[in-house]
Design an enzyme around this catalytic site. Structure first.
Site, PDB file in Angstrom:
ATOM      1  N   GLU A  43     -35.283 -49.200 -96.935  1.00 50.08           N
ATOM      2  CA  GLU A  43     -35.041 -49.083 -95.502  1.00 50.08           C
ATOM      3  C   GLU A  43     -36.202 -49.729 -94.737  1.00 50.08           C
ATOM      4  OE1 GLU A  43     -34.022 -45.574 -92.247  1.00 50.08           O
ATOM      5  OE2 GLU A  43     -35.404 -45.112 -93.889  1.00 50.08           O
ATOM      6  N   LYS A 115     -26.757 -47.344 -90.267  1.00 48.97           N
ATOM      7  CA  LYS A 115     -27.093 -45.956 -90.611  1.00 48.97           C
ATOM      8  C   LYS A 115     -26.350 -44.985 -89.699  1.00 48.97           C
ATOM      9  CE  LYS A 115     -31.242 -43.063 -91.271  1.00 48.97           C
ATOM     10  NZ  LYS A 115     -32.721 -43.085 -91.192  1.00 48.97           N
ATOM     11  N   CYS A 156     -31.296 -43.833 -96.232  1.00 54.02           N
ATOM     12  CA  CYS A 156     -32.278 -42.769 -96.077  1.00 54.02           C
ATOM     13  C   CYS A 156     -31.682 -41.400 -95.735  1.00 54.02           C
ATOM     14  CB  CYS A 156     -33.334 -43.197 -95.049  1.00 54.02           C
ATOM     15  SG  CYS A 156     -34.892 -42.264 -95.181  1.00 54.02           S
TER      16      CYS A 156
END
Length: 283
Positions: A43, A115, A156
């Protein structure tokens, strides 16, 4: 192709996109030279910048981003699939996306993923994060159909939302990608166990490239890039927070074997749950 080699890059991205790009390229070349056909970076490969003003001084739209362009060129040159775990890109409305880019071995863009879950938390010792103040969350799950595997994409904090990975597994994903920049505090507590849990409960490989160490913007990330097999065994672990590459051989058939032994994807049943008043649900 049955089994194949994958690489996960561990980085310590700083605030200078050009320096991070140079590190990324060197690691991709090392991974390809070691026989990897799929290479995943962590990330925020492009830069880790905590301050909003500093971030906006550096980011550009995706079609102008040197990292995105170079990842495509490297994929074509080295004939590997290059997965930029994520980088910050400027959107048309002035907001920012935390976006993954997956390039094929001819340099073509296969897919992107934004994300979904924003890291809005208050941890011990005064550590606090509010991603939603800067980033626009995505709303689309992604499973990429590659010649040698079906790959579910995440970034993440998505790791803490098992329903995302279950949906990907039900859509056929045999491998789950979890590029991350876990904080040192949360990584020490939860990184290994969460990645192993996602692998076990979905009968899927997990590849998790990580940021690691003390960064220029002051944050500390955990490192310990991992590759986990569908039975929950850690088959490769960076073992520290230093930059480098982690390699493993992947056989997608192991996913089918794990799902045959423990067919929880097939055995799941719908159920009812009495409504709980919202006031009773605490953070």
């Amino acid at each position: 192709m049955t089994s194949f080699r994958v690489a996960a890059l561990q980085m310590r991205s700083a605030m200078d996109p050009a320096a991070n790009l140079a590190t990324f390229e060197a690691l991709v070349r090392e991974a390809a030279g070691s026989g990897a056909v799929y290479v995943q970076s962590p990330e925020m490969t492009g830069m880790l910048v905590r301050g909003r003003e500093a971030l906006f001084a550096r980011i550009v739209p995706a079609d102008q981003d040197p990292l995105v362009r170079r990842a495509s060129e490297l994929a074509r040159e080295l004939s590997v699939f290059v997965h930029v775990g994520s980088t910050a890109v400027l959107l048309d409305d002035g907001k920012v996306a935390n976006r993954s880019f997956l390039f094929g071995a001819e340099g073509e863009l296969i897919t992107t993923y934004d994300k979904i879950h924003m890291f809005d938390v208050d941890l011990d010792n005064g550590e606090s994060w509010r991603e939603s103040a800067t980033y626009a969350p995505g709303d689309q799950a992604v499973v990429a159909d590659l010649p040698f595997m079906k790959l579910g994409l995440s970034i993440c904090y998505d790791l803490r939302f098992p329903q995302l990975f279950r949906a990907q597994a039900l859509a056929g994903a045999e491998v789950l990608a979890v590029p991350a920049s876990f904080t040192r505090q949360t990584g020490e507590a939860h990184w290994h166990v969460l990645l192993r849990a996602r692998a076990i409960e979905n009968g899927a490989w997990v590849i998790a490239a990580a940021q690691g160490g003390k960064h220029e913007d002051g944050r500390e990330t955990y490192g310990y890039t991992l590759i986990v097999d569908p039975w929950g065994r850690v088959v490769a672990d960076a073992g520290n927070n230093e930059p480098g590459i982690v390699l493993a051989e992947i056989d997608p058939a192991a996913s089918a074997d794990a799902r045959r032994k423990l067919p929880n994807l097939l055995n799941a049943r719908d159920f009812a749950l009495p409504a709980v008043p919202q006031a009773e649900i605490t953070a």
